[in-house]
Design an enzyme around this catalytic site. Structure first.
Site, mmCIF file in Angstrom:
data_model
loop_
_atom_site.group_PDB
_atom_site.id
_atom_site.type_symbol
_atom_site.label_atom_id
_atom_site.label_comp_id
_atom_site.label_asym_id
_atom_site.label_seq_id
_atom_site.Cartn_x
_atom_site.Cartn_y
_atom_site.Cartn_z
ATOM 1 N N ASP A 66 0.816 -1.226 0.000
ATOM 2 C CA ASP A 66 0.000 0.000 0.000
ATOM 3 C C ASP A 66 0.847 1.273 0.000
ATOM 4 O O ASP A 66 0.745 2.112 0.891
ATOM 5 C CB ASP A 66 -0.919 0.031 1.227
ATOM 6 C CG ASP A 66 -1.783 -1.186 1.384
ATOM 7 O OD1 ASP A 66 -2.231 -1.718 0.357
ATOM 8 O OD2 ASP A 66 -2.014 -1.610 2.530
ATOM 9 N N GLU A 251 -11.707 0.369 -3.438
ATOM 10 C CA GLU A 251 -10.924 0.995 -2.368
ATOM 11 C C GLU A 251 -9.704 1.676 -2.977
ATOM 12 O O GLU A 251 -9.653 1.921 -4.172
ATOM 13 C CB GLU A 251 -10.477 -0.068 -1.352
ATOM 14 C CG GLU A 251 -9.648 -1.182 -1.963
ATOM 15 C CD GLU A 251 -9.307 -2.282 -0.975
ATOM 16 O OE1 GLU A 251 -9.784 -2.239 0.174
ATOM 17 O OE2 GLU A 251 -8.538 -3.185 -1.360
#
Length: 511
Positions: A66, A251
């Protein structure tokens, strides 16, 4: 600490630098034993990059995911979820459920292939009221106090977003709010999961935050992505939260500002594309990165779906299929996309879903409408922007590849790490060191404990260029003379070291 007298045995040292032989002094009485161990074979199966030209993943000794990034003083600083904390908790047979992750990883580079590991942001200590910490997003701004302030936002579990601040890219970090900046108690936060924040400061100095996730009301209905303007303090909201109608949104919200255009990127969901209103744009594949653009970002009707530009890494055979999370930015005149893939699972002997950050150069048309062509994940990664200078002090935690068993620990200033040795041989490599204009006469390293460093240039064959032996209780800088004839080239440097409790902090060659 410097010692007046350091006893070292004289070692025969021979290596090849750019095809040219280096020879150091020797005596028959202390001639080293022939090295029978094949180090290239020993280290071949521990990293996809140590014995290759691969630049991905950025760090090959731990799991990271991420990514976000910011430029500061000629370096790109990358921050990531610490998947390795989960791995250490559950082991190689466990699964990455993210439930044990309460730290974020810091690293930086000035050449895009050698990365300096700056350690962890311990959110459990800095903001003990928070839970698990994932998916950071960072920006910076020069403030009235004359300092550059760094604003780091991250997912506080699946139900909120928190933030930290610092006046250095490596900390120390502070918790200025003592609470979430985004959660369900904030008016207008009507999404299932108000996490995965993406922050931006536009050309007027105004901050923006995007966030959101969760299953939509229908498969196509794009109703879970959100954007809000931030207050001047970057710690408050300065207006109404608005929707971004992102089709098949899942997301991983991210935001860029290019030539007067807001560019919103996100990860699509896995659902079948049964509905698709665009006749001239192909349906995005599952769990890829798509983007939208707007000139007036708080108007939901102003957002245009443009295309997908980064497929799931499983689609291009860079590890198995996984979730998707990216950030792109401009650095030294080029655009780069940071992302994650399961690069290291085979090398760590796990199938638990542990990820690693990689990076690719990307093309961005900065014209009026902004256009982003497809970017493809690779093991190869980007090219080196500039050679590494081996004649200035370099940190041991700066690596282009490792043996996969190397550990690092924090020592001294915030963000400084040192390599920690074990009994078995380990290897650190830096890529593209420039010896083309200067010939080294000495090598020196700052070390502590009991151990040895063998330095190889170009490859791990034959005997080392130079060897240092240390048996010191305090930090000591040890140097060793190299009596070479000549040498030129841009080559990799390999540091093979071992010793129980041996610490390796920094090094350089002297000409």
């Amino acid at each position: 600490m410097f010692r007046k007298k350091v006893l070292l045995s004289t070692v025969v040292s021979m290596a090849f630098l750019g095809g040219t032989e280096f020879v150091s002094a020797q005596t028959n009485s202390d001639k080293p034993k022939e090295i029978k161990e094949n180090l290239e074979e020993k280290f071949a199966n521990v990293s996809p990059k140590l014995m290759s030209d691969n630049a991905n993943p950025l760090l090959d000794f731990m799991f990271t995911a991420d990514p976000t990034a910011v430029e500061y003083n000629g370096r790109m600083y990358v921050y990531a979820t610490n998947d390795h904390q989960q791995y250490e908790k559950v082991g190689k047979d466990g699964k990455n459920s993210y439930e044990h992750i309460r730290t974020l990883v810091m690293m930086s580079s000035d050449d895009m292939v050698n990365w300096t590991y700056h350690g962890l942001i311990n959110t459990a200590e800095v903001a003990p009221w928070t839970g698990v910490s994932w998916a950071p997003s960072i920006t910076s701004r020069l403030e009235a106090d004359g300092k550059t302030h760094f604003y780091l936002y991250y997912s506080n579990g699946g139900g909120a977003s928190a933030m930290l601040t610092s006046t250095s890219p490596v900390g120390p970090w502070k918790d200025p709010l003592g609470k979430n900046i985004i959660d369900h108690s904030v008016p207008g936060v009507d999404v299932n999961n108000p996490f995965d924040p993406g922050v931006l400061i536009d050309d007027q100095g105004t901050g923006w935050l995007v966030f959101g996730a969760g299953k939509p009301k229908t498969i196509y209905m794009p109703d879970n992505a959100r954007i809000v303007k931030l207050g001047a303090d970057m710690m408050s909201l300065a207006g109404k939260i608005s929707k971004i109608p992102a089709p098949y949104f899942n997301e991983a919200s991210d935001l860029n500002f290019i030539n007067g255009t807001w560019v919103y990127s996100y990860c699509t969901n896995w659902d079948e594309r049964t509905e698709w209103p665009y006749t001239n744009i192909a349906k995005p594949t599952g769990c890829n990165i798509s983007y939208m653009t707007s000139k007036t970002p708080l108007d939901p009707d102003s957002w245009k779906y443009r295309d997908n530009y980064f497929k799931n890494t499983g689609e291009v055979n860079v590890g198995p299929f996984t979730n998707n999370h990216t950030h792109f930015l401009k650095f030294k005149g080029k655009y780069y996309l940071a992302y994650h893939a399961m690069y290291l699972q085979d090398y760590f002997g796990t199938t638990g879903g542990f990820r690693n950050v990689g990076i690719e150069e990307m093309q961005v048309d900065e014209g009026n409408d902004v256009n982003i062509p497809m970017v493809t994940a690779t093991f190869k990664g980007p090219s080196q922007l500039n050679p590494l200078n081996p004649f200035v002090l370099q940190q041991a935690e700066t690596t282009g590849g490792t043996s996969g068993k190397v550990q690092f620990e924090a020592v001294g200033n915030v963000g400084n790490m040192v390599a920690k040795g074990k009994a078995d041989k380990q290897c650190l490599m830096v890529r593209g060191a420039d010896f083309s204009k200067k010939i080294p006469s000495k090598f020196e390293a700052k070390v502590k404990g009991k151990g040895k460093i063998d330095v190889y240039v170009n490859n791990l064959k034959g005997t080392p260029l130079v060897s240092l032996t240390c048996d010191e209780k305090e930090w000591t800088t040890i140097s060793k003379k190299i009596n070479q004839k000549k040498g030129k080239g841009v080559e990799n440097i390999y540091f093979v070291f071992n010793g129980e409790g041996f610490l390796f902090d920094e090094w350089k060659f002297i000409y």
